[in-house]
Design an enzyme around this catalytic site. Structure first.
Site, PDB file in Angstrom:
ATOM      1  N   CYS A  91      -6.057  13.808  -2.405  1.00 53.71           N
ATOM      2  CA  CYS A  91      -6.199  12.316  -2.463  1.00 53.71           C
ATOM      3  C   CYS A  91      -7.213  12.118  -3.785  1.00 53.71           C
ATOM      4  CB  CYS A  91      -6.906  12.054  -1.292  1.00 53.71           C
ATOM      5  SG  CYS A  91      -7.519   9.957  -1.441  1.00 53.71           S
ATOM      6  N   CYS A 113      -4.575   9.795  -4.581  1.00 53.55           N
ATOM      7  CA  CYS A 113      -5.062   8.324  -4.603  1.00 53.55           C
ATOM      8  C   CYS A 113      -5.852   7.903  -5.479  1.00 53.55           C
ATOM      9  CB  CYS A 113      -5.797   8.276  -3.249  1.00 53.55           C
ATOM     10  SG  CYS A 113      -4.677   8.914  -1.693  1.00 53.55           S
ATOM     11  N   LYS A 134      -4.849   7.860  -9.359  1.00 56.10           N
ATOM     12  CA  LYS A 134      -3.489   7.106  -9.367  1.00 56.10           C
ATOM     13  C   LYS A 134      -4.197   5.494  -9.175  1.00 56.10           C
ATOM     14  CE  LYS A 134      -1.720   6.006  -5.573  1.00 56.10           C
ATOM     15  NZ  LYS A 134      -1.121   5.841  -4.094  1.00 56.10           N
ATOM     16  N   TYR A 188       7.082   5.630  -2.517  1.00 57.43           N
ATOM     17  CA  TYR A 188       5.945   4.813  -2.885  1.00 57.43           C
ATOM     18  C   TYR A 188       5.319   5.433  -4.120  1.00 57.43           C
ATOM     19  CZ  TYR A 188       2.949   7.821  -0.416  1.00 57.43           C
ATOM     20  OH  TYR A 188       2.121   9.106  -0.253  1.00 57.43           O
ATOM     21  N   GLU A 207       5.180   3.606  -7.711  1.00 58.03           N
ATOM     22  CA  GLU A 207       3.844   3.161  -8.202  1.00 58.03           C
ATOM     23  C   GLU A 207       3.632   3.789  -9.506  1.00 58.03           C
ATOM     24  OE1 GLU A 207       1.314   3.367  -4.152  1.00 58.03           O
ATOM     25  OE2 GLU A 207       1.275   5.099  -5.362  1.00 58.03           O
ATOM     26  N   HIS A 218      -8.304 -22.582   1.753  1.00 50.84           N
ATOM     27  CA  HIS A 218      -7.378 -23.225   0.787  1.00 50.84           C
ATOM     28  C   HIS A 218      -8.339 -23.563  -0.719  1.00 50.84           C
ATOM     29  CE1 HIS A 218      -4.227 -25.894  -1.000  1.00 50.84           C
ATOM     30  NE2 HIS A 218      -5.132 -26.642  -1.256  1.00 50.84           N
ATOM     31  N   GLU A 227      -3.428 -17.764   2.718  1.00 47.35           N
ATOM     32  CA  GLU A 227      -3.305 -19.072   3.567  1.00 47.35           C
ATOM     33  C   GLU A 227      -1.991 -19.037   4.328  1.00 47.35           C
ATOM     34  OE1 GLU A 227      -3.982 -23.283   2.426  1.00 47.35           O
ATOM     35  OE2 GLU A 227      -3.767 -22.310   0.128  1.00 47.35           O
TER      36      GLU A 227
END
Length: 453
Positions: free
Chosen positions: A42, A47, A50, A178, A182, A435, A440
């Site tokens: 990681c 992680c 990356k 993934y 990525e 908003h 939302e």
């Protein structure tokens, strides 16, 4: 029997370090061996680097959008050498922190390889043998590279991608998970001509089908040459680059070929077979609900167990291990409703079940909306975001939440709390919208787009 240590951890990644730190801080004698760099996949080659590359790759698109918003901005070429220098400095800083924190807690650290000799003995690379009441395997995973491809020795993996000497002009990413997706977005954003080959029908196997299709369309519109149903047949190194022949008969030339075709548990040469530790089909260490192997004194956490390959999960497993073994508080790591994020561009955040998984469990309602957010609509950018909820008809609980949008990783963390708590669709409906935001939409979807009985 007297042991040198109460706990010996093999592997200095997030899970291993957490277990060792907690144990030492609690007053027990703990040691840890790491053969590469403290921090594990990681921190050193996963992680963290990356995500920093993701940040870097987003500025080219941001500069183009800024011009559409009225800013007079010019952007030059990406300076790979400058970025690499800062990246390496940051990783060294984080590695030092991992080492310091473990040492400060009282962990004895061996910066060398360790293997298991028997149920209570570990052998270090220098030949030293040490004994421990408990041994924890936390060696993580390693990239899988198929060996039946001619010229595969010319390809690299995610382990090496951060150290390439220059930014490639043409790069091929092989894989559809993934990590592959990525890196395709990263290099496309950095200005490389990017192709992605995946042998399956659609990228991101195992995730929600509607979300997979949405991401595939978006990244193709961004300029990534995505070829599904396509694999590499051979790689030949020539003066002008790597000539890659694919299974559809085409040959293209690339500067770098990156394989991101999955990861396997890192168990080779650990001595587990000789000791009798049970392993699964992919080599993973088989453990029970408390991370204990069939050898009572040996435990395992993290990717080496091939449960959920996420850093925060490895940390949770390490905490549960410590509570169970050293505090007398049996604790099972909770693997249900774990939020996750894929750092494609835009990001994909998910928690709970996919639509396909939920249908197998009973009748469900599907609420889904894809639209151009205000920021894109203003500059006539066609890229769309997607918000999706899967709801159990009988209990009204939200079984799954899927978000594809900028900063979806940040949003899904909070949605994950609601899903984990068992929030119902009516709980979402009762929440006042913020908003104007993209998010939302997740409390404004009133009518299901599909119902599966």
């Amino acid at each position: 029997m007297t042991f040198d240590f109460d706990l010996f951890v093999i592997g200095g990644g997030s899970g291993g370090v957490r277990a060792a730190r907690l144990t030492a801080a609690g007053g027990a004698k703990a040691a840890l061996a790491e053969e590469f760099r403290m921090g594990g996949t990681c921190v050193i080659r996963g992680c963290v680097p990356k995500k920093l590359m993701v940040f870097a790759s987003q500025y080219s698109g941001a500069a183009v959008e800024a011009a559409s918003y009225g800013w007079d901005i010019s952007i030059g070429d990406f300076n790979w050498v400058s970025f690499q220098a800062r990246l390496k400095a940051e990783l060294s800083r984080l590695e030092a922190i991992y080492t310091k924190n473990a040492g400060n807690a009282g962990v004895e650290i061996f910066h060398q390889r360790a293997t298991v000799k028997d149920a209570h003995t570990v052998v270090l690379a220098d030949g030293t043998e040490v004994t421990a009441k408990h041994i924890l395997i936390a060696t993580g995973g390693t990239p899988f590279v198929p060996q039946n491809v001619s010229g595969i020795e010319h390809a690299i993996t995610s382990n090496e991608i951060f150290d390439i000497p220059e930014l490639p002009k043409r790069i091929l990413i092989v894989g559809g998970g993934y990590i592959a997706s990525e890196f395709a977005c990263i290099f496309n954003g950095l200005g490389a001509e990017t192709s992605q080959y995946y042998r399956g029908a659609q990228i991101l196997r195992g995730f929600d089908d509607e979300a997979r299709g949405h991401i595939a369309e978006v990244i193709k519109e961004q300029g990534i040459h995505l070829h599904t149903g396509t694999d590499v047949e051979s790689i030949a190194k020539q003066d002008d680059g790597l000539h890659v022949t694919s299974t559809d008969g085409n040959t293209k030339v690339f500067d770098v070929v990156l394989y991101a075709t999955g990861r396997t548990p890192k168990v080779d040469g650990l001595g587990l077979e000789a000791v009798g530790v049970a392993q699964g089909r992919s080599g993973e260490v088989v453990v029970d609900d408390y991370s204990q192997t069939n050898i009572p004194s040996i435990y395992a956490v993290g990717d080496v167990t091939n449960r959920i390959q996420l850093t925060p999960v490895a940390i949770r497993e390490a905490v549960a291990f410590h509570e169970t073994v050293f505090k007398g508080n049996p604790m099972k790591p909770d693997h249900a409703n774990v939020p996750s994020a894929i750092f494609t561009q835009p990001e994909y955040g998910a928690v709970g079940l996919s639509e396909e998984q939920a249908r197998e469990e009973g009748p469900v309602e599907v609420y889904s909306a894809a639209f151009r957010p205000m920021q894109n609509a203003f500059i006539e950018k066609n890229e769309r975001v997607m918000f999706k909820l899967i709801v159990c008809v009988n209990t009204r609980k939200v079984l799954g939440c899927h978000i594809i949008a900028p900063h979806a990783g940040e949003m899904i963390q909070f949605a994950g709390v609601a899903v984990k708590m068992g929030a119902t669709k009516e709980d979402f409906d009762a929440t006042v919208a913020v908003h104007p935001t993209m998010a939302e939409e997740i409390v404004l979807m009133k009518e299901p787009v599909r119902v599966h009985n």
